[in-house]
Design an enzyme around this catalytic site. Structure first.
Site, PDB file in Angstrom:
ATOM      1  CD  GLU A 136      -0.519  44.916  16.544  1.00 56.43           C
ATOM      2  OE1 GLU A 136       0.477  44.274  16.187  1.00 56.43           O
ATOM      3  OE2 GLU A 136      -1.573  44.373  16.873  1.00 56.43           O
ATOM      4  CB  ALA A 271      -8.755  39.821  20.172  1.00 54.40           C
ATOM      5  CD  GLU A 273      -0.884  41.086  19.445  1.00 54.56           C
ATOM      6  OE1 GLU A 273       0.019  41.402  18.652  1.00 54.56           O
ATOM      7  OE2 GLU A 273      -2.093  41.112  19.137  1.00 54.56           O
ATOM      8  CD  GLU A 307      -5.449  38.327  19.866  1.00 52.63           C
ATOM      9  OE1 GLU A 307      -4.407  38.974  20.110  1.00 52.63           O
ATOM     10  OE2 GLU A 307      -5.962  38.277  18.735  1.00 52.63           O
TER      11      GLU A 307
END
Length: 853
Positions: A136, A271, A273, A307
């Site tokens: 991402e 983090a 996902e 997440e």
């Protein structure tokens, strides 16, 4: 045709439905080879197929028709600037189903994006290499050629060829593994659900996994570098709770086959996902519950829940394009806060959320703020979306809407939205339309005013003796705005008292002003009742005069927090003097709430930066008078019945008394406790251990510094490592600062952490300018080696350098040095610097005179 489209976008003439990916990383050489076969549907005749690719070399490309006939493509052109791959077919291909076959190779980069490598040492000092991913927003294209846009959802079949003895994990469960003739292993994973490219993940290296925990049929594991399994219990506990919580809230079973939480030593984000394979910084996943502070435990719970919330909201249903990323992240922020509030009710997580809301207010109070949603064109535009407006403001306005609509109605709207759009892609309005389908509330009209407009309102409130309350709105900004007539749909909650009775009333303010009849004169009135509104409040003097004496009895902690935060904002805007704010702060001497104390200490620390010499010494005495009695009420010694917030508040007051108040007895006690901690970690309560270390660092010697470096490098847990690393920036000495700064570039501090440490160094009161000039001297190297997303976060630190000559120097530097992946955020930092400089110019002399006089 593609030439008529946005050059960063792909045409819709070829749509993927399935990828079969095979990758073989060479961990020693930091390279990989691969192949991908993509099932596509050609929706209209084409002569060219466009994909995304970056930093990979495509060797061969073939197209296979429905009969199995393969044709090598005549020309492969890589457009580096737009990160696109053009496949010239050599003839017109009609509509129908086809399969693309491509082979390629690439590098395992050190920029913590795409397919990259991470290096760590085990407890015996042995070095290990990991290959892992972060896709991402637009970095799947660095691992394999693909249609790298969220709307091009497909099923992914992943095969990894890995060195013998190395662990491999991806989105789906392992289906098969085979030993190859050269000793490597071929690991085949099951097909994923239909999803976007940015959610694909794979990690290879010396990992281990916990035994699967069955969470109502979903196997949950923590995957971690070797030797760290003893730090996984807390993540499993939070993960299992979150899975159950969100399954019930959304009313939809967990959409994937398994859930792995993976701890990565080098990770640019907090983090990510990825479906079924969520990656984290170690500090947010590997935790010793007995030695972690309350903020560390809460932060980890927040991120894990955030997440897992994405598995439905973001992964099952995904934004169509990156302009809508705010909804994914804002909703996960909102849902994570909700889950953490239930997971540990003692945290009072919605009260603590006030701190997050304040971070968003700070940016949104600038002239150079942006709407929550705005057009995104290039990958750099997408990178710029990941800021406090996307997360914290977005989460705050969702909370405001939920409280206005009612929790049940809001949840029903979310369930309707997810059921309607599962496995698909949406625009922002699809959520509001779903809510309007199941409620009578004008969700779209309300939320359009918050999502597509910059800034937020200041709500002014006045009343007359007949019980008529006048509520007005105007945009709030730290600097005057000429004729800004922006209006919002503002849910305003009022609570008021009359003759010992308390009543509440709610209104939707959509014009510049409305009148509300309370049915008689009120003894006191609280605006923004419940503290959930994303707006600031200004009371007429008479109303504030009536409210102040009953503040501790009638205002909830979250409302007192808002009163302090709003008053401080008026100081920054020039509407309240620093002298008046200090007097106002003294009225909180009997305060007992953690978050109110947190905002008070933050504001008072900002005032401290305006003062030097005798005035500062007098100011420190004022702070001792404020913090000392509050700490005396709690006591230095923890008690067995202390709530988590009490433990945290004690630490906050100890640090404030010792560092801000420069109380010599407190400093001496901190030094004794820190020495005790270094000798025996378990002998000092974790929240106290963290703050006494900060107190020692604030006045630390070279000997202290050496001990902190040693503890950072040989920490028992990721939290201790991060704690001592961050505190290296707090030492007051020139030499210590120089050593710390050098560590941010020589490899001693990981590149995931180094930019944040540089920011902390710039916040150092004594040596912040030294840190700024180090950054200037090493700018090109930092831009080269630091993760792209972290550069603009590093620059947040210069906002503290508000003396006129340095502020001018900073402004001049950025006239010629740009940050393309965060140019708007950089401009916001510069504007905030100007606000701080104006505060200094406006208030420093009068505050000093009031203290010395």
């Amino acid at each position: 045709m593609a030439e008529h489209l946005d050059p960063y976008r792909l045409p819709q003439t070829v749509v993927p439905s399935r990828y079969d990916i095979e990758l073989a990383p060479d961990l020693d050489q930091a390279t990989f080879t691969g192949s991908v076969s993509i099932d596509v549907e050609v929706t209209e005749p084409v002569e060219t197929i466009w994909l995304n690719a970056a930093e990979i070399d495509v060797h061969t490309a073939e197209i296979e028709d429905a009969s199995g006939q393969r044709t090598a493509l005549s020309k492969i052109v890589h457009e580096a600037e737009t990160e696109r791959l053009r496949l010239d077919l050599g003839h017109t291909v009609p509509q129908g189903a086809y399969r693309l076959h491509l082979s390629f190779h690439g590098i395992l980069n050190d920029k913590l994006r795409g397919f990259y490598r991470s290096v760590f040492q085990d407890d015996d000092g042995n070095e290990h290499v990991i290959a892992t991913t972060q896709f991402e927003s637009t970095d799947a294209r660095r691992a394999f050629p693909c249609f790298d846009e969220p709307a091009f959802k497909a099923v992914f079949g992943v095969t990894l060829i890995v060195p013998a003895g190395q662990f491999a994990v991806s989105n789906a469960p392992m289906l098969d593994e085979q030993l190859m003739a050269d000793g490597r292993r071929k690991v085949v994973f099951a097909d994923t659900m239909k999803m976007s490219t940015y959610l694909v993940a794979f990690c290879i290296g010396p990992f281990e996994a916990t035994e699967p925990m069955d969470v109502d049929g979903v196997p949950l594991r923590v995957v971690h570098p070797i030797g760290k399994g003893h730090l996984t219990d807390y993540a499993l506990q939070v993960g299992a709770f979150s899975l159950r919580h969100f399954t019930e809230y959304y009313g939809i079973p967990y959409p994937d086959q398994k859930l792995d939480l993976v701890a990565i030593p080098d990770f640019a984000f907090g983090a990510m996902e990825n479906v079924g394979c969520v990656t984290f910084r170690e500090v947010l996943l590997l935790i010793d519950q007995q030695q972690a502070t309350q903020p560390e435990l809460m932060r980890a719970a927040d991120v894990i829940a955030h997440e897992i919330a994405h598995m439905w909201f973001g992964d099952l249903v995904t934004m169509r394009w990156w302009n809508g990323i705010w909804l994914n992240e804002a909703f996960a922020t909102f849902m994570a806060t909700m889950a953490a509030d239930v997971f540990n009710t003692n945290w009072q997580r919605w009260v603590q959320f006030s701190l997050d809301r304040s971070a968003a207010f700070e940016v949104d109070s600038l002239e150079r703020t942006r709407p929550i949603e705005y057009p995104v064109h290039s990958p750099q535009d997408a990178d710029g979306m990941f800021d406090s407006l996307t997360y914290e403001k977005g989460g705050a306005v969702l909370r405001m809407l939920e409280q206005y609509m009612g929790e049940t109605a809001f949840r029903d709207g979310v369930r309707h939205y997810l059921n309607t759009h599962q496995y698909g892609n949406t625009e922002t309005n699809d959520l509001w339309d779903a809510m309007e389908d199941v409620t009578d509330e004008p969700a779209r009209r309300i939320m359009d005013s918050w999502i597509f407009q910059r800034g937020f309102p200041l709500i002014s409130i006045d009343s007359d003796t007949e019980g008529r309350v006048t509520i007005q709105q105007q945009r709030f900004c730290f600097t005057p705005l000429d004729q800004d007539t922006t209006l919002w749909s503002v849910p305003v909650g009022l609570r008021y008292g009359r003759g010992g009775e308390v009543a509440e009333q709610q209104a939707l303010l959509e014009s510049d002003a409305i009148d509300i009849n309370l049915g008689g004169d009120a003894d006191w009135i609280v605006a923004n009742a419940g503290g959930h509104g994303f707006y600031r409040v200004r009371y007429a003097p008479a109303l504030l005069q009536h409210l102040t004496p009953v503040m501790m009895q009638q205002l909830k902690p979250i409302e007192r927090y808002g009163l302090v935060d709003d008053t401080w904002a008026s100081v920054l805007a020039g509407s309240t003097s620093a002298v008046d704010f200090l007097e106002f702060a003294r009225g909180f001497s009997n305060e007992t709430d953690l978050d109110v104390w947190t905002v008070l200490t933050s504001c008072l620390s900002q005032l401290d930066r305006l003062l030097d010499g005798e005035a500062r010494q007098r100011y420190q005495a004022v702070l001792r008078e404020l913090y000392g009695p509050a700490l005396d009420r709690l006591g230095w010694e923890p008690r067995s019945d202390d709530a988590p917030r009490t433990l945290e508040l004690r630490g906050l007051l100890i640090r404030s008394l010792a560092v801000a108040g420069q109380d010599q007895d407190a400093l001496a006690a901190c030094r004794r406790l820190h020495a005790q901690y270094l000798d025996d970690r378990a002998s000092v309560e974790p929240n106290i251990a963290a703050v006494v270390a900060a107190a020692v660092a604030s006045a630390g010697s070279r000997e202290d510094y050496t001990a902190f470096v040693d503890r950072f490098k040989h920490a028992a847990t990721p939290q201790e490592e991060r704690r001592y690393q961050t505190l290296l920036a707090a030492f007051p000495g020139v030499d210590e600062m120089a050593t710390t700064l050098e560590m941010t570039l020589n490899g001693e501090v990981r590149t995931q952490d180094a930019p944040y440490l540089v920011a902390q160094c710039m916040r150092n009161r004594e040596q912040g300018v030294q840190a700024w000039r180090f950054m200037v001297d090493n700018w090109d190297q930092m831009m080269e080696v630091y993760p792209n997303n972290a550069i603009v976060r590093m620059l947040d630190g210069f906002k503290a350098l508000s003396k006129p000559d340095i502020a001018t120097e900073i402004e001049a530097f950025f006239q010629t040095h740009k940050v393309p992946q965060g140019e708007l955020t950089l401009q916001q930092h510069l504007e905030r610097l100007r606000v701080n400089a104006a505060l200094r110019e406006r208030e420093a002399a009068s505050l000093a005179a009031a203290l010395v006089g």
